[in-house]
Design a protein around this motif. Structure first.
Motif, mmCIF file in Angstrom:
data_model
loop_
_atom_site.group_PDB
_atom_site.id
_atom_site.type_symbol
_atom_site.label_atom_id
_atom_site.label_comp_id
_atom_site.label_asym_id
_atom_site.label_seq_id
_atom_site.Cartn_x
_atom_site.Cartn_y
_atom_site.Cartn_z
ATOM 1 N N GLU A 85 11.847 -13.277 3.197
ATOM 2 C CA GLU A 85 11.876 -14.007 2.033
ATOM 3 C C GLU A 85 10.135 -13.101 1.231
ATOM 4 O O GLU A 85 10.560 -12.316 0.284
ATOM 5 N N LYS A 86 9.386 -12.859 1.842
ATOM 6 C CA LYS A 86 9.085 -11.308 1.550
ATOM 7 C C LYS A 86 8.917 -9.873 1.168
ATOM 8 O O LYS A 86 8.589 -9.960 0.099
ATOM 9 N N ARG A 87 9.901 -9.499 1.948
ATOM 10 C CA ARG A 87 10.730 -8.142 1.532
ATOM 11 C C ARG A 87 11.289 -8.658 0.353
ATOM 12 O O ARG A 87 11.245 -7.303 -0.258
ATOM 13 N N GLY A 88 12.082 -9.997 0.046
ATOM 14 C CA GLY A 88 12.591 -9.387 -0.853
ATOM 15 C C GLY A 88 12.285 -9.684 -2.098
ATOM 16 O O GLY A 88 12.139 -8.943 -3.464
ATOM 17 N N GLU A 89 10.875 -10.418 -2.208
ATOM 18 C CA GLU A 89 10.011 -10.441 -3.104
ATOM 19 C C GLU A 89 9.357 -9.141 -3.661
ATOM 20 O O GLU A 89 9.295 -8.672 -5.213
ATOM 21 N N LEU A 90 9.267 -8.398 -2.411
ATOM 22 C CA LEU A 90 8.213 -6.692 -2.494
ATOM 23 C C LEU A 90 9.250 -6.120 -2.662
ATOM 24 O O LEU A 90 8.910 -5.259 -3.666
ATOM 25 N N TRP A 91 10.044 -6.194 -2.726
ATOM 26 C CA TRP A 91 11.680 -5.623 -3.316
ATOM 27 C C TRP A 91 12.188 -5.699 -5.132
ATOM 28 O O TRP A 91 11.994 -4.084 -5.461
ATOM 29 N N LYS A 92 11.463 -6.783 -5.076
ATOM 30 C CA LYS A 92 11.743 -6.984 -6.289
ATOM 31 C C LYS A 92 10.999 -6.290 -7.399
ATOM 32 O O LYS A 92 11.023 -5.743 -8.179
ATOM 33 N N ILE A 93 9.457 -6.781 -7.066
ATOM 34 C CA ILE A 93 8.701 -6.130 -7.435
ATOM 35 C C ILE A 93 8.643 -4.905 -8.054
ATOM 36 O O ILE A 93 8.325 -3.782 -8.724
ATOM 37 N N CYS A 94 8.932 -3.016 -6.258
ATOM 38 C CA CYS A 94 9.198 -2.104 -6.277
ATOM 39 C C CYS A 94 10.640 -2.371 -7.277
ATOM 40 O O CYS A 94 10.229 -0.801 -8.515
ATOM 41 N N GLU A 95 11.058 -2.220 -7.325
ATOM 42 C CA GLU A 95 12.597 -2.726 -8.361
ATOM 43 C C GLU A 95 12.592 -2.677 -9.923
ATOM 44 O O GLU A 95 12.729 -1.987 -10.690
ATOM 45 N N PHE B 275 11.764 2.001 2.031
ATOM 46 C CA PHE B 275 11.462 0.840 1.487
ATOM 47 C C PHE B 275 12.516 -0.111 3.075
ATOM 48 O O PHE B 275 11.246 -0.798 4.101
ATOM 49 N N GLN B 276 13.686 0.186 3.879
ATOM 50 C CA GLN B 276 13.848 -0.443 5.233
ATOM 51 C C GLN B 276 13.799 0.411 5.935
ATOM 52 O O GLN B 276 13.423 -1.151 6.861
ATOM 53 N N SER B 277 13.290 1.214 6.913
ATOM 54 C CA SER B 277 12.320 1.604 7.133
ATOM 55 C C SER B 277 10.895 1.265 7.759
ATOM 56 O O SER B 277 10.497 0.832 8.987
ATOM 57 N N LEU B 278 9.773 1.290 6.808
ATOM 58 C CA LEU B 278 9.074 0.960 6.769
ATOM 59 C C LEU B 278 9.016 -1.258 6.876
ATOM 60 O O LEU B 278 8.280 -1.795 7.800
ATOM 61 N N HIS B 279 9.887 -1.723 6.396
ATOM 62 C CA HIS B 279 9.848 -2.764 6.291
ATOM 63 C C HIS B 279 9.943 -3.082 8.246
ATOM 64 O O HIS B 279 9.875 -4.259 8.611
ATOM 65 N N GLU B 280 11.064 -2.553 8.551
ATOM 66 C CA GLU B 280 11.980 -2.834 9.876
ATOM 67 C C GLU B 280 10.399 -3.127 11.124
ATOM 68 O O GLU B 280 10.111 -3.373 11.767
ATOM 69 N N SER B 281 10.097 -1.746 10.563
ATOM 70 C CA SER B 281 8.851 -1.130 11.739
ATOM 71 C C SER B 281 7.701 -2.177 10.902
ATOM 72 O O SER B 281 6.847 -2.469 12.666
ATOM 73 N N LEU B 282 7.450 -2.573 10.443
ATOM 74 C CA LEU B 282 5.741 -3.947 10.107
ATOM 75 C C LEU B 282 6.381 -5.085 11.069
ATOM 76 O O LEU B 282 5.603 -5.625 11.173
ATOM 77 N N GLN B 283 7.666 -5.206 10.359
ATOM 78 C CA GLN B 283 8.616 -6.302 11.132
ATOM 79 C C GLN B 283 8.164 -6.383 12.817
ATOM 80 O O GLN B 283 8.090 -7.312 13.027
ATOM 81 N N GLU B 284 8.780 -5.448 13.686
ATOM 82 C CA GLU B 284 8.769 -5.118 14.427
ATOM 83 C C GLU B 284 7.116 -6.018 15.260
ATOM 84 O O GLU B 284 6.866 -6.425 15.863
ATOM 85 N N ALA C 258 0.844 -1.099 0.060
ATOM 86 C CA ALA C 258 -0.412 0.306 -0.162
ATOM 87 C C ALA C 258 0.857 1.341 0.055
ATOM 88 O O ALA C 258 0.962 2.355 -0.092
ATOM 89 N N GLN C 259 1.579 1.080 0.571
ATOM 90 C CA GLN C 259 3.080 2.817 0.404
ATOM 91 C C GLN C 259 3.830 2.835 -0.805
ATOM 92 O O GLN C 259 3.964 1.514 -1.508
ATOM 93 N N GLN C 260 4.176 3.829 -1.153
ATOM 94 C CA GLN C 260 4.733 4.039 -2.403
ATOM 95 C C GLN C 260 5.942 4.298 -2.164
ATOM 96 O O GLN C 260 6.665 5.077 -1.281
ATOM 97 N N PHE C 261 6.890 3.741 -2.711
ATOM 98 C CA PHE C 261 8.559 3.952 -2.025
ATOM 99 C C PHE C 261 9.619 5.121 -3.169
ATOM 100 O O PHE C 261 9.396 4.616 -4.338
ATOM 101 N N ASN C 262 10.398 5.580 -2.674
ATOM 102 C CA ASN C 262 11.104 6.588 -3.062
ATOM 103 C C ASN C 262 12.423 6.259 -3.210
ATOM 104 O O ASN C 262 13.452 6.689 -4.119
ATOM 105 N N THR C 263 12.393 5.315 -2.198
ATOM 106 C CA THR C 263 14.087 5.325 -1.626
ATOM 107 C C THR C 263 14.426 4.574 -1.192
ATOM 108 O O THR C 263 12.742 3.647 -0.286
ATOM 109 N N GLU C 264 15.767 2.900 -1.066
ATOM 110 C CA GLU C 264 15.917 2.288 -0.387
ATOM 111 C C GLU C 264 15.831 2.457 0.697
ATOM 112 O O GLU C 264 15.592 1.317 1.775
ATOM 113 N N GLU C 265 16.266 3.663 1.435
ATOM 114 C CA GLU C 265 16.106 3.973 2.824
ATOM 115 C C GLU C 265 14.139 4.133 3.339
ATOM 116 O O GLU C 265 14.393 3.400 4.611
#
Length: 430
Positions: free
Chosen positions: A71-81, A32-41, A23-30
């Protein structure tokens, strides 16, 4: 049964993580990683609450959940990329098309061609930056676009470029009003990196910030004096908004609400202004809740705008008796302003008095740019060569400090995250 409940909780946590990331639009890897870490916690906490005691320990389930989320992060990162790659490649191809056509027509390799190229270059960079939803490859492709345009610029004959070289001041020009005025009026920032140059004023209530704005505008206008910043209305410091006044097409000077005392709340607000995180044309509030400050930072972070290059300028009356406690807090504040902007703050001493001890005090703080001036005011605005020279030399010194700063290679996106982290931490401690 307990095994199924725990496995079901893991699936729900993973699905919730995936849906929120998508649901989020990312403009930088930072980002993406910031939201990943927040949602993982968040996912791990939710699972701990729903865990049902089983022969398999909670830690084993948490380890499994972390693995699934990775694993899901990797899949989503590939889609965004992949998505960003296609959008940026298509946009780059579209923007290059007109330039390639101009090259075929030899538009740039004639008299006046370098001016035409610079105009097209600025427009291309602007269009690229204004295009939304470019995704995580945006900065990488901006670099490719800039390199492409720079390569073309280097092919234009030097004789064509000569007419547009940045004007350099010669010895003695600091005493020539016309030369100084031309230097300031003709100044341009490098294309694409910044929207405009802002001289951000801040200081005590009633120390002449609005009058200083009026004086700078008057000095460059070659017209009659105008009370643009509201000296007549303020009458001793009633400016409440942060408002920009255009000096040239590139440079603006920003008036500000004055403070009675430089505390943490006032310092935070000015730091936010210096870091491109504060709005214009709104009332400057010193005392805000953490939530209001935090929401404002997030809102500005989401804006997809070319940043302003901001120069800090502290305005203080020469008649002010600066206590030791004030000197200490101002010294620390100016050091932090220097660290955040990369440009040493300028100190403007209004109501210029040769016997004022403030020049020495600021020099002892390590401030090199101390500028004593006498403002033009409504009751005394007759043009004076000495006054004009003081304001023009102040602006010249600003531009030369900016030129030195531009030699540094700074990743603005990375810098923004550093600024935001600092401001959020400071807001949490106020």
């Amino acid at each position: 049964m307990t095994l199924e409940k725990n496995q079901s909780s893991i699936r729900r946590s993973t699905e919730s993580y995936e849906n929120k990331m998508k649901a989020q639009q990312f403009n930088t890897e930072e980002e993406f990683q910031s939201l990943h870490e927040s949602l993982q916690e968040e996912a791990l906490r939710e699972f701990e609450k729903s865990y049902v005691t089983h022969e398999k320990s909670q830690d084993e389930y948490l380890h499994q959940l972390e693995k699934d989320l990775k694993e899901k992060r990797g899949e989503l990162w590939k889609i965004c990329e992949d998505s960003s790659l296609k959008k940026c490649e298509d946009l780059l191809k579209k923007l290059k098309c007109d330039v390639d056509q101009a090259l075929k027509e030899n538009k740039y390799h004639v008299t006046g061609g370098f001016d035409a190229f610079l105009k097209d270059k600025d427009n291309i960079i602007r269009v690229y930056n204004e295009q939304t939803d470019k995704g995580i490859k945006a900065q990488e492709f901006l670099k490719k676009l800039s390199d492409y345009l720079e390569g073309i610029e280097n092919t234009i004959p030097k004789t064509v470029q000569a007419a547009k070289k940045r004007k350099q001041l010669k010895r003695g020009d600091s005493r020539d009003c016309d030369q100084l005025s031309d230097y300031v009026q003709d100044y341009q920032l490098p294309a694409g990196r910044f929207d405009r140059l802002l001289i951000q004023l801040f200081g005590y209530v009633g120390h002449g910030k609005s009058s200083f704005v009026n004086s700078c505008v008057y000095t460059l206008s070659n017209g009659k004096f105008q009370d643009l910043a509201g000296e007549g209305i303020s009458n001793g410091g009633k400016t409440m908004e942060r408002r920009a006044y255009e000096l040239t097409s590139t440079i603006s000077i920003v008036d500000n609400r004055g403070f009675a005392m430089l505390g943490d709340a006032e310092a935070w607000e000015i730091y936010a202004q210096l870091c491109n995180f504060a709005p214009f044309n709104e009332k400057v509030e010193w005392n805000k809740s953490f939530q209001v400050r935090n929401d404002g930072l997030i809102r500005k972070m989401k804006e997809n705008k070319t940043p302003d290059l901001i120069v800090p300028a502290f305005v203080c009356s020469s008649e002010h008796n600066l206590s030791d406690a004030e000197s200490s807090s101002i010294k620390m504040f100016l050091r932090k302003a220097h660290q955040l902007t990369g440009i040493q703050p300028f100190v403007v001493l209004t109501k210029d008095r040769k016997d004022s001890g403030l020049r020495t005090k600021f020099a002892q703080m390590g401030i090199e740019n101390v500028c004593p001036i006498e403002n033009y005011i409504i009751s005394d605005h007759f043009s004076d060569r000495h006054k004009h020279l003081n304001f023009l030399n102040f602006l010249k010194d600003i531009l030369q400090a900016v030129n030195f700063h531009l030699h540094e290679s700074v990743n603005f996106e990375t810098q923004r995250y550093e600024w935001m982290s600092f401001l959020m931490q400071m807001a949490n401690n106020i």
